[in-house]
Design a protein around this motif. Structure first.
Motif, PDB file in Angstrom:
ATOM      1  N   GLU A  80       0.880  -1.158   0.132  1.00  0.00           N
ATOM      2  CA  GLU A  80      -0.055   0.164  -0.084  1.00  0.00           C
ATOM      3  C   GLU A  80       1.006   1.377   0.022  1.00  0.00           C
ATOM      4  O   GLU A  80       1.912   1.006   0.469  1.00  0.00           O
ATOM      5  N   PRO A  81       0.383   2.385  -0.512  1.00  0.00           N
ATOM      6  CA  PRO A  81       1.103   3.623  -0.474  1.00  0.00           C
ATOM      7  C   PRO A  81       1.434   4.136   1.014  1.00  0.00           C
ATOM      8  O   PRO A  81       0.596   3.781   1.640  1.00  0.00           O
ATOM      9  N   LEU A  82       2.327   4.744   1.147  1.00  0.00           N
ATOM     10  CA  LEU A  82       2.819   5.377   2.498  1.00  0.00           C
ATOM     11  C   LEU A  82       1.571   6.176   3.240  1.00  0.00           C
ATOM     12  O   LEU A  82       1.261   6.087   4.504  1.00  0.00           O
ATOM     13  N   HIS A  83       0.885   6.773   2.258  1.00  0.00           N
ATOM     14  CA  HIS A  83       0.064   7.774   2.875  1.00  0.00           C
ATOM     15  C   HIS A  83      -1.442   7.047   3.397  1.00  0.00           C
ATOM     16  O   HIS A  83      -2.306   7.659   3.949  1.00  0.00           O
ATOM     17  N   GLU A  84      -1.508   5.715   3.003  1.00  0.00           N
ATOM     18  CA  GLU A  84      -2.624   4.950   3.321  1.00  0.00           C
ATOM     19  C   GLU A  84      -2.375   4.368   4.821  1.00  0.00           C
ATOM     20  O   GLU A  84      -3.321   3.604   5.258  1.00  0.00           O
ATOM     21  N   LEU A  85      -1.102   4.421   5.261  1.00  0.00           N
ATOM     22  CA  LEU A  85      -0.930   4.115   6.662  1.00  0.00           C
ATOM     23  C   LEU A  85      -1.535   4.575   7.851  1.00  0.00           C
ATOM     24  O   LEU A  85      -1.780   5.760   7.638  1.00  0.00           O
ATOM     25  N   PRO A  86      -2.116   3.873   8.568  1.00  0.00           N
ATOM     26  CA  PRO A  86      -2.941   4.689   9.862  1.00  0.00           C
ATOM     27  C   PRO A  86      -1.494   5.311  10.651  1.00  0.00           C
ATOM     28  O   PRO A  86      -0.389   4.869  10.770  1.00  0.00           O
ATOM     29  N   THR A  87      -1.872   6.574  11.374  1.00  0.00           N
ATOM     30  CA  THR A  87      -0.850   7.262  11.812  1.00  0.00           C
ATOM     31  C   THR A  87      -1.295   7.397  13.293  1.00  0.00           C
ATOM     32  O   THR A  87      -2.532   7.456  13.656  1.00  0.00           O
ATOM     33  N   PRO A  88      -0.064   8.036  14.134  1.00  0.00           N
ATOM     34  CA  PRO A  88       1.177   7.906  13.636  1.00  0.00           C
ATOM     35  C   PRO A  88       1.861   6.463  13.381  1.00  0.00           C
ATOM     36  O   PRO A  88       1.463   5.285  13.840  1.00  0.00           O
ATOM     37  N   ALA A  89       2.694   6.465  12.571  1.00  0.00           N
ATOM     38  CA  ALA A  89       3.669   4.978  12.158  1.00  0.00           C
ATOM     39  C   ALA A  89       4.978   5.580  12.053  1.00  0.00           C
ATOM     40  O   ALA A  89       5.474   6.435  11.414  1.00  0.00           O
ATOM     41  N   LEU A  90       5.977   4.405  12.358  1.00  0.00           N
ATOM     42  CA  LEU A  90       7.229   4.427  12.170  1.00  0.00           C
ATOM     43  C   LEU A  90       7.600   3.915  10.895  1.00  0.00           C
ATOM     44  O   LEU A  90       7.132   2.868  10.675  1.00  0.00           O
ATOM     45  N   VAL A  91       8.473   4.763  10.141  1.00  0.00           N
ATOM     46  CA  VAL A  91       8.751   4.217   8.755  1.00  0.00           C
ATOM     47  C   VAL A  91      10.413   4.212   8.778  1.00  0.00           C
ATOM     48  O   VAL A  91      11.024   5.283   9.010  1.00  0.00           O
ATOM     49  N   ALA A  92      10.643   3.363   7.761  1.00  0.00           N
ATOM     50  CA  ALA A  92      12.353   3.431   7.448  1.00  0.00           C
ATOM     51  C   ALA A  92      12.214   3.424   5.898  1.00  0.00           C
ATOM     52  O   ALA A  92      11.407   2.699   5.136  1.00  0.00           O
ATOM     53  N   ASP A  93      12.936   3.995   5.357  1.00  0.00           N
ATOM     54  CA  ASP A  93      13.425   3.965   4.004  1.00  0.00           C
ATOM     55  C   ASP A  93      14.439   3.132   3.408  1.00  0.00           C
ATOM     56  O   ASP A  93      15.580   3.325   4.022  1.00  0.00           O
ATOM     57  N   ARG A  94      14.132   2.093   2.994  1.00  0.00           N
ATOM     58  CA  ARG A  94      15.090   0.821   2.743  1.00  0.00           C
ATOM     59  C   ARG A  94      16.312   1.287   2.152  1.00  0.00           C
ATOM     60  O   ARG A  94      17.407   0.884   2.302  1.00  0.00           O
ATOM     61  N   HIS A  95      16.140   2.329   0.782  1.00  0.00           N
ATOM     62  CA  HIS A  95      17.290   2.652   0.186  1.00  0.00           C
ATOM     63  C   HIS A  95      18.170   3.487   1.075  1.00  0.00           C
ATOM     64  O   HIS A  95      19.589   2.978   0.978  1.00  0.00           O
ATOM     65  N   ARG A  96      17.680   4.312   1.862  1.00  0.00           N
ATOM     66  CA  ARG A  96      18.867   4.961   2.654  1.00  0.00           C
ATOM     67  C   ARG A  96      19.383   4.199   3.723  1.00  0.00           C
ATOM     68  O   ARG A  96      20.608   4.248   4.003  1.00  0.00           O
ATOM     69  N   LEU A  97      18.597   3.516   4.337  1.00  0.00           N
ATOM     70  CA  LEU A  97      18.800   2.446   5.289  1.00  0.00           C
ATOM     71  C   LEU A  97      20.102   1.595   4.810  1.00  0.00           C
ATOM     72  O   LEU A  97      21.261   1.391   5.278  1.00  0.00           O
ATOM     73  N   THR A  98      19.943   1.007   3.687  1.00  0.00           N
ATOM     74  CA  THR A  98      21.002   0.115   3.202  1.00  0.00           C
ATOM     75  C   THR A  98      22.074   0.836   2.783  1.00  0.00           C
ATOM     76  O   THR A  98      23.245   0.597   3.051  1.00  0.00           O
ATOM     77  N   ARG A  99      21.987   2.100   2.222  1.00  0.00           N
ATOM     78  CA  ARG A  99      23.103   3.126   2.137  1.00  0.00           C
ATOM     79  C   ARG A  99      23.996   3.322   3.207  1.00  0.00           C
ATOM     80  O   ARG A  99      25.070   3.229   3.054  1.00  0.00           O
ATOM     81  N   ASN A 100      23.189   3.615   4.062  1.00  0.00           N
ATOM     82  CA  ASN A 100      23.948   3.998   5.437  1.00  0.00           C
ATOM     83  C   ASN A 100      24.863   2.932   6.078  1.00  0.00           C
ATOM     84  O   ASN A 100      25.864   3.174   6.406  1.00  0.00           O
ATOM     85  N   ILE A 101      24.231   1.785   5.998  1.00  0.00           N
ATOM     86  CA  ILE A 101      24.971   0.487   6.573  1.00  0.00           C
ATOM     87  C   ILE A 101      26.166   0.024   5.555  1.00  0.00           C
ATOM     88  O   ILE A 101      27.127  -0.097   6.166  1.00  0.00           O
ATOM     89  N   ALA A 102      26.060   0.348   4.118  1.00  0.00           N
ATOM     90  CA  ALA A 102      27.246  -0.114   3.384  1.00  0.00           C
ATOM     91  C   ALA A 102      28.160   1.103   3.544  1.00  0.00           C
ATOM     92  O   ALA A 102      29.440   0.692   3.684  1.00  0.00           O
ATOM     93  N   ASP A 103      27.685   2.113   3.740  1.00  0.00           N
ATOM     94  CA  ASP A 103      28.886   3.319   3.888  1.00  0.00           C
ATOM     95  C   ASP A 103      29.729   3.433   5.055  1.00  0.00           C
ATOM     96  O   ASP A 103      31.039   3.619   5.094  1.00  0.00           O
ATOM     97  N   MET A 104      29.040   2.918   6.167  1.00  0.00           N
ATOM     98  CA  MET A 104      29.800   2.824   7.535  1.00  0.00           C
ATOM     99  C   MET A 104      30.738   1.621   7.550  1.00  0.00           C
ATOM    100  O   MET A 104      31.731   1.622   8.031  1.00  0.00           O
ATOM    101  N   ALA A 105      30.128   0.502   6.820  1.00  0.00           N
ATOM    102  CA  ALA A 105      31.211  -0.678   6.487  1.00  0.00           C
ATOM    103  C   ALA A 105      32.232  -0.228   5.907  1.00  0.00           C
ATOM    104  O   ALA A 105      33.527  -0.628   6.149  1.00  0.00           O
TER     105      ALA A 105
END
Length: 361
Positions: free
Chosen positions: A4-29
């Protein structure tokens, strides 16, 4: 349900952007690889096995834990090499430290003979050797022995049975005091690493085992691990980053992978908007600037919060209407994550997964 689109989530909701998360992990490594040190991330930021697996896939050797619950979760998941970076004080924690070391290696933190003596007695009685690192205070002023007192402590601990010194560690959390000057922060980070390395060399010269010389913070990740003699880094917040890390210069805003999705529920008067994300969504962790509960846009200030309501002010409020959705970057990712039991993982605005957050105490 996913897809479902992000805007259809019931709020409040905790959200993680997978692309940014993966990039952050790779860059710290990659950063710790350049520093020539092992990477042992702090698990308290994510408390999520899916994130931990990504970190292991990118070369993490194990994890740093804050609580027995985190240790248990990771041990049960088959992670064999853990640092419990807390003094095991009291019968329950002493017993846990001993029992955990019958399953796999769980190194503990010690900074006094008083903390070590009950652990040594319990370990000896159980026929177990508990590995430990001496915590050294390099400027934070929290737990940890002063650098010049570390040799005497090491000598005293060496006389206790059931314990095995592996090295020294520090948490250079005092770097957050240098919010106005990144160069000054880096200088302080390198000094913390240098101080710890000098302590380790003194212990080695005195005949003590000191194979681990471990620094740990996200603000100091590009400075403290690069001091000669450091062997390990323990950043945590980097997986998500947050508003405080942006303020400290650890990351730019486009690296922040964690947000709280919230909805405007009231616009009761000019210049004010009320959202459904309050303290129980954001935590009460302070901004390094001293005010606010998170960052939205430059023209919106999240200045006050009740349990279930957030109060926004600023020029941006004039265009907000009831039902509008906003994404708030929390001040401190670790404290915010601990408020939730689930994180919604998104890619390009679509929910692709839901990951449980566990070991919250």
């Amino acid at each position: 349900m996913t897809g479902e689109p992000l805007h259809e989530l019931p709020t409040p909701a905790l959200v993680a952007d997978r692309h940014r998360l993966t990039r952050n992990i790779a860059d710290m490594a990659a950063l710790t690889d350049r520093a020539g040190v092992r990477l042992r991330p702090h698990f308290k930021t994510s408390k999520c096995l899916q994130v931990a697996r990504l970190q292991l896939d990118h070369g993490a050797i194990g994890f740093t834990c804050a609580t027995p619950a985190e240790v248990t979760l990771l041990q049960d998941a088959g992670v064999p090499d853990l640092l419990w970076a807390h003094q095991p004080i009291g019968p329950a924690k002493v017993g846990f430290a001993v029992q955990a070391n019958t399953k796999s290696t769980v190194t503990v933190a010690l900074d006094s003979v008083e903390a070590a003596t009950p652990l040594a007695s319990a370990a000896s009685a159980a026929g177990v050797r508990v590995p430990y690192l001496i915590e050294v205070d390099t400027g934070l002023g929290r737990a940890g022995v002063a650098p010049d007192r570390t040799p005497a402590l090491a000598a005293a601990l060496a006389r206790l049975p059931g314990l095995e010194l592996r090295g020294v560690f520090t948490h250079e959390g005092h770097l957050a005091r240098h919010v106005a000057d990144r160069d000054e922060l880096r200088t302080a980070g390198r000094q913390a690493g240098t101080t710890l390395s000098e302590v380790a060399r003194t212990l080695t010269d005195a005949g003590h085992r000191c194979e681990t010389v471990s620094v740990g913070s996200t603000p100091g990740a590009d400075s403290a691990p690069f001091a000669p003699g450091i062997t390990e880094a323990r950043p945590g917040t980097y997986v998500y980053y947050d508003a405080n890390q942006v303020a400290l210069g650890s990351a730019t805003a486009d690296r922040c992978a964690l947000t709280v999705l919230t909805t405007v529920v009231s616009t009761p008067r000019p210049g004010t908007a009320i959202t459904d994300a309050g303290l129980k969504a954001m935590s009460s962790d302070a901004s390094v600037h001293g005010t606010g509960f998170g960052t939205i846009t430059p023209d919106l200030a999240f200045h006050t919060a009740n349990e279930e309501h957030g109060y926004l002010s600023g020029p941006g409020c004039t265009s907000l209407q009831v039902g509008d959705q906003l994404q708030v970057v929390p001040n401190h990712a670790c404290g915010t994550v601990n408020m939730w039991s689930t994180i919604h993982v998104t890619e390009d605005g679509i929910v692709t997964d839901r990951w449980p957050i566990r070991a919250r105490r």
